[in-house]
Design a protein around this motif. Sequence first.
Motif, PDB file in Angstrom:
ATOM      1  N   GLY A  79       0.819  -1.206   0.000  1.00 47.24           N
ATOM      2  CA  GLY A  79       0.000   0.000   0.000  1.00 47.24           C
ATOM      3  C   GLY A  79       0.854   1.258   0.000  1.00 47.24           C
ATOM      4  O   GLY A  79       0.597   2.205  -0.763  1.00 47.24           O
ATOM      5  N   ASN A  80       1.881   1.295   0.849  1.00 50.28           N
ATOM      6  CA  ASN A  80       2.796   2.441   0.871  1.00 50.28           C
ATOM      7  C   ASN A  80       3.528   2.591  -0.458  1.00 50.28           C
ATOM      8  O   ASN A  80       3.754   3.712  -0.944  1.00 50.28           O
ATOM      9  CB  ASN A  80       3.813   2.280   2.005  1.00 50.28           C
ATOM     10  N   HIS A  81       3.884   1.457  -1.038  1.00 53.97           N
ATOM     11  CA  HIS A  81       4.646   1.465  -2.295  1.00 53.97           C
ATOM     12  C   HIS A  81       3.817   2.055  -3.435  1.00 53.97           C
ATOM     13  O   HIS A  81       4.262   2.960  -4.148  1.00 53.97           O
ATOM     14  CB  HIS A  81       5.084   0.033  -2.629  1.00 53.97           C
ATOM     15  N   VAL A  82       2.604   1.565  -3.604  1.00 57.59           N
ATOM     16  CA  VAL A  82       1.792   2.046  -4.731  1.00 57.59           C
ATOM     17  C   VAL A  82       1.330   3.484  -4.505  1.00 57.59           C
ATOM     18  O   VAL A  82       1.175   4.252  -5.468  1.00 57.59           O
ATOM     19  CB  VAL A  82       0.590   1.119  -5.020  1.00 57.59           C
ATOM     20  N   ASN A  83       1.138   3.864  -3.243  1.00 59.49           N
ATOM     21  CA  ASN A  83       0.741   5.242  -2.983  1.00 59.49           C
ATOM     22  C   ASN A  83       1.886   6.201  -3.300  1.00 59.49           C
ATOM     23  O   ASN A  83       1.662   7.312  -3.785  1.00 59.49           O
ATOM     24  CB  ASN A  83       0.281   5.414  -1.539  1.00 59.49           C
ATOM     25  N   ALA A  84       3.116   5.769  -3.035  1.00 54.30           N
ATOM     26  CA  ALA A  84       4.278   6.577  -3.412  1.00 54.30           C
ATOM     27  C   ALA A  84       4.365   6.704  -4.926  1.00 54.30           C
ATOM     28  O   ALA A  84       4.679   7.785  -5.456  1.00 54.30           O
ATOM     29  CB  ALA A  84       5.558   5.947  -2.852  1.00 54.30           C
ATOM     30  N   MET A  85       4.078   5.613  -5.643  1.00 57.13           N
ATOM     31  CA  MET A  85       4.055   5.662  -7.106  1.00 57.13           C
ATOM     32  C   MET A  85       3.020   6.662  -7.599  1.00 57.13           C
ATOM     33  O   MET A  85       3.275   7.446  -8.520  1.00 57.13           O
ATOM     34  CB  MET A  85       3.750   4.283  -7.690  1.00 57.13           C
ATOM     35  N   LEU A  86       1.836   6.620  -7.005  1.00 54.61           N
ATOM     36  CA  LEU A  86       0.773   7.537  -7.409  1.00 54.61           C
ATOM     37  C   LEU A  86       1.184   8.986  -7.161  1.00 54.61           C
ATOM     38  O   LEU A  86       0.997   9.856  -8.023  1.00 54.61           O
ATOM     39  CB  LEU A  86      -0.512   7.203  -6.650  1.00 54.61           C
ATOM     40  N   ARG A  87       1.751   9.242  -5.986  1.00 55.54           N
ATOM     41  CA  ARG A  87       2.180  10.609  -5.659  1.00 55.54           C
ATOM     42  C   ARG A  87       3.242  11.091  -6.648  1.00 55.54           C
ATOM     43  O   ARG A  87       3.205  12.238  -7.117  1.00 55.54           O
ATOM     44  CB  ARG A  87       2.729  10.632  -4.237  1.00 55.54           C
ATOM     45  N   GLN A  88       4.185  10.221  -6.983  1.00 54.93           N
ATOM     46  CA  GLN A  88       5.247  10.596  -7.911  1.00 54.93           C
ATOM     47  C   GLN A  88       4.716  10.808  -9.324  1.00 54.93           C
ATOM     48  O   GLN A  88       5.171  11.709 -10.047  1.00 54.93           O
ATOM     49  CB  GLN A  88       6.333   9.528  -7.903  1.00 54.93           C
ATOM     50  N   ALA A  89       3.744   9.992  -9.722  1.00 57.17           N
ATOM     51  CA  ALA A  89       3.148  10.151 -11.051  1.00 57.17           C
ATOM     52  C   ALA A  89       2.416  11.492 -11.150  1.00 57.17           C
ATOM     53  O   ALA A  89       2.508  12.197 -12.168  1.00 57.17           O
ATOM     54  CB  ALA A  89       2.188   9.001 -11.343  1.00 57.17           C
ATOM     55  N   ASP A 113       7.598  16.251 -15.747  1.00 54.47           N
ATOM     56  CA  ASP A 113       8.889  15.646 -15.427  1.00 54.47           C
ATOM     57  C   ASP A 113       8.966  14.235 -16.011  1.00 54.47           C
ATOM     58  O   ASP A 113       8.462  13.267 -15.427  1.00 54.47           O
ATOM     59  CB  ASP A 113       9.061  15.603 -13.902  1.00 54.47           C
ATOM     60  N   VAL A 114       9.610  14.112 -17.150  1.00 51.65           N
ATOM     61  CA  VAL A 114       9.719  12.825 -17.830  1.00 51.65           C
ATOM     62  C   VAL A 114      10.578  11.845 -17.044  1.00 51.65           C
ATOM     63  O   VAL A 114      10.255  10.655 -16.946  1.00 51.65           O
ATOM     64  CB  VAL A 114      10.301  13.015 -19.253  1.00 51.65           C
ATOM     65  N   GLU A 115      11.659  12.332 -16.463  1.00 51.55           N
ATOM     66  CA  GLU A 115      12.566  11.437 -15.729  1.00 51.55           C
ATOM     67  C   GLU A 115      11.837  10.768 -14.563  1.00 51.55           C
ATOM     68  O   GLU A 115      11.978   9.569 -14.332  1.00 51.55           O
ATOM     69  CB  GLU A 115      13.774  12.221 -15.235  1.00 51.55           C
ATOM     70  N   GLN A 116      11.056  11.548 -13.836  1.00 46.09           N
ATOM     71  CA  GLN A 116      10.308  10.971 -12.724  1.00 46.09           C
ATOM     72  C   GLN A 116       9.223  10.028 -13.221  1.00 46.09           C
ATOM     73  O   GLN A 116       8.956   8.997 -12.602  1.00 46.09           O
ATOM     74  CB  GLN A 116       9.683  12.072 -11.864  1.00 46.09           C
ATOM     75  N   ALA A 117       8.608  10.368 -14.343  1.00 47.32           N
ATOM     76  CA  ALA A 117       7.590   9.488 -14.915  1.00 47.32           C
ATOM     77  C   ALA A 117       8.191   8.137 -15.292  1.00 47.32           C
ATOM     78  O   ALA A 117       7.589   7.083 -15.054  1.00 47.32           O
ATOM     79  CB  ALA A 117       6.954  10.148 -16.139  1.00 47.32           C
ATOM     80  N   ILE A 118       9.372   8.149 -15.865  1.00 49.19           N
ATOM     81  CA  ILE A 118      10.046   6.896 -16.223  1.00 49.19           C
ATOM     82  C   ILE A 118      10.347   6.084 -14.969  1.00 49.19           C
ATOM     83  O   ILE A 118      10.205   4.853 -14.960  1.00 49.19           O
ATOM     84  CB  ILE A 118      11.340   7.187 -17.014  1.00 49.19           C
ATOM     85  N   ALA A 119      10.739   6.753 -13.891  1.00 46.50           N
ATOM     86  CA  ALA A 119      11.016   6.051 -12.635  1.00 46.50           C
ATOM     87  C   ALA A 119       9.763   5.341 -12.129  1.00 46.50           C
ATOM     88  O   ALA A 119       9.838   4.221 -11.612  1.00 46.50           O
ATOM     89  CB  ALA A 119      11.534   7.035 -11.585  1.00 46.50           C
ATOM     90  N   VAL A 120       8.607   5.973 -12.277  1.00 41.66           N
ATOM     91  CA  VAL A 120       7.349   5.347 -11.861  1.00 41.66           C
ATOM     92  C   VAL A 120       7.060   4.120 -12.719  1.00 41.66           C
ATOM     93  O   VAL A 120       6.651   3.071 -12.208  1.00 41.66           O
ATOM     94  CB  VAL A 120       6.178   6.348 -11.946  1.00 41.66           C
ATOM     95  N   ARG A 171      -3.338  -3.388  -8.832  1.00 42.93           N
ATOM     96  CA  ARG A 171      -3.996  -2.658  -9.916  1.00 42.93           C
ATOM     97  C   ARG A 171      -3.777  -1.142  -9.760  1.00 42.93           C
ATOM     98  O   ARG A 171      -3.624  -0.430 -10.758  1.00 42.93           O
ATOM     99  CB  ARG A 171      -5.499  -2.957  -9.925  1.00 42.93           C
ATOM    100  N   ILE A 172      -3.747  -0.654  -8.530  1.00 39.89           N
ATOM    101  CA  ILE A 172      -3.470   0.768  -8.307  1.00 39.89           C
ATOM    102  C   ILE A 172      -2.079   1.116  -8.834  1.00 39.89           C
ATOM    103  O   ILE A 172      -1.878   2.168  -9.448  1.00 39.89           O
ATOM    104  CB  ILE A 172      -3.608   1.116  -6.809  1.00 39.89           C
ATOM    105  N   GLY A 173      -1.117   0.210  -8.612  1.00 44.83           N
ATOM    106  CA  GLY A 173       0.214   0.413  -9.174  1.00 44.83           C
ATOM    107  C   GLY A 173       0.182   0.488 -10.687  1.00 44.83           C
ATOM    108  O   GLY A 173       0.862   1.323 -11.306  1.00 44.83           O
ATOM    109  N   ASP A 174      -0.632  -0.367 -11.307  1.00 39.89           N
ATOM    110  CA  ASP A 174      -0.773  -0.337 -12.769  1.00 39.89           C
ATOM    111  C   ASP A 174      -1.327   1.003 -13.243  1.00 39.89           C
ATOM    112  O   ASP A 174      -0.873   1.564 -14.250  1.00 39.89           O
ATOM    113  CB  ASP A 174      -1.696  -1.462 -13.236  1.00 39.89           C
ATOM    114  N   HIS A 175      -2.322   1.510 -12.540  1.00 39.96           N
ATOM    115  CA  HIS A 175      -2.926   2.788 -12.939  1.00 39.96           C
ATOM    116  C   HIS A 175      -1.959   3.949 -12.737  1.00 39.96           C
ATOM    117  O   HIS A 175      -1.938   4.892 -13.540  1.00 39.96           O
ATOM    118  CB  HIS A 175      -4.218   3.027 -12.161  1.00 39.96           C
ATOM    119  N   ALA A 176      -1.152   3.891 -11.663  1.00 40.35           N
ATOM    120  CA  ALA A 176      -0.130   4.925 -11.461  1.00 40.35           C
ATOM    121  C   ALA A 176       0.870   4.897 -12.610  1.00 40.35           C
ATOM    122  O   ALA A 176       1.299   5.947 -13.114  1.00 40.35           O
ATOM    123  CB  ALA A 176       0.577   4.717 -10.124  1.00 40.35           C
ATOM    124  N   ARG A 177       1.223   3.697 -13.037  1.00 39.26           N
ATOM    125  CA  ARG A 177       2.123   3.575 -14.196  1.00 39.26           C
ATOM    126  C   ARG A 177       1.470   4.182 -15.433  1.00 39.26           C
ATOM    127  O   ARG A 177       2.123   4.892 -16.206  1.00 39.26           O
ATOM    128  CB  ARG A 177       2.457   2.104 -14.447  1.00 39.26           C
TER     129      ARG A 177
END
Length: 243
Positions: free
Chosen positions: A133-143, A151-158, A202-208
């Motif tokens: 949960g913490n992991h995917v929420n961090a992905m969402l925040r970064q996206a 920010d393309v570089e950060q998007a690629i990291a996500v 699935r939340i991680g997928d949507h953040a991606r």
Amino acid sequence: MSSEEFTQHISKQFNADLEEVRSHILAMGGMVEKQVIDAVQALVEGDSALAAEVISNEKQVNGMERRIDEECTRIIALRQPAASDLRLLVAATKANTDLERIGDEANKIAKMAIRLSEDGAIPRGYIEIRHIGNHVNAMLRQALDAFARFDVEQAIAVVREDKSVDVEYESAMRLLVTFMMEDPRYIKRALNVMWSLRALERIGDHARNIAEQVIFLVKGKDIRHMPLSSLDDNDLVNNGEGV
């Protein structure tokens, strides 16, 4: 496309329209992010009241989705945008859909939290729920941050981070399957935890997906379905901006 180009239009109203869409996307993202945090907390802590609050907020998320869609449709109809402006509206529309679906997944987790609070907790799975949960929420925040700052570089990291979530999800699922085999009394409750883990994956997928739209917005390149190994070969960070 850069943040400076985003605000360089002859029509001040056009600038205002585009900025309004972007700000509404980010506001919706903030609300959805809180939905995920609260849903995970409700499940881990057995807080049915917090879970009920998450469920009750779903209508507000759905209303925000409709509003953003209407805004994008109106701008396309009135302004007939081209090039980077059109990409912004397309990216916003797709990110809007992903955010609404993240809200749906948070709603599912909240429902599982209520079921588990009624049926009783299980000895396994909660550490994994909190961690993923913490992991995917961090992905969402970064996206969302990448969307706000182009920010393309950060998007690629996500995009890359989604693979780590998949590995963690598969490991957690194997642990729960083993646990159910060892103690069948917990099968029903373990299944609720497994469905929650699936919702988080699935939340991680949507953040991606949102991160991929940032890359499309800035560079004009569609990287969906591309293998991670090919991202470095497409000069997404260091070359000139997209048209």
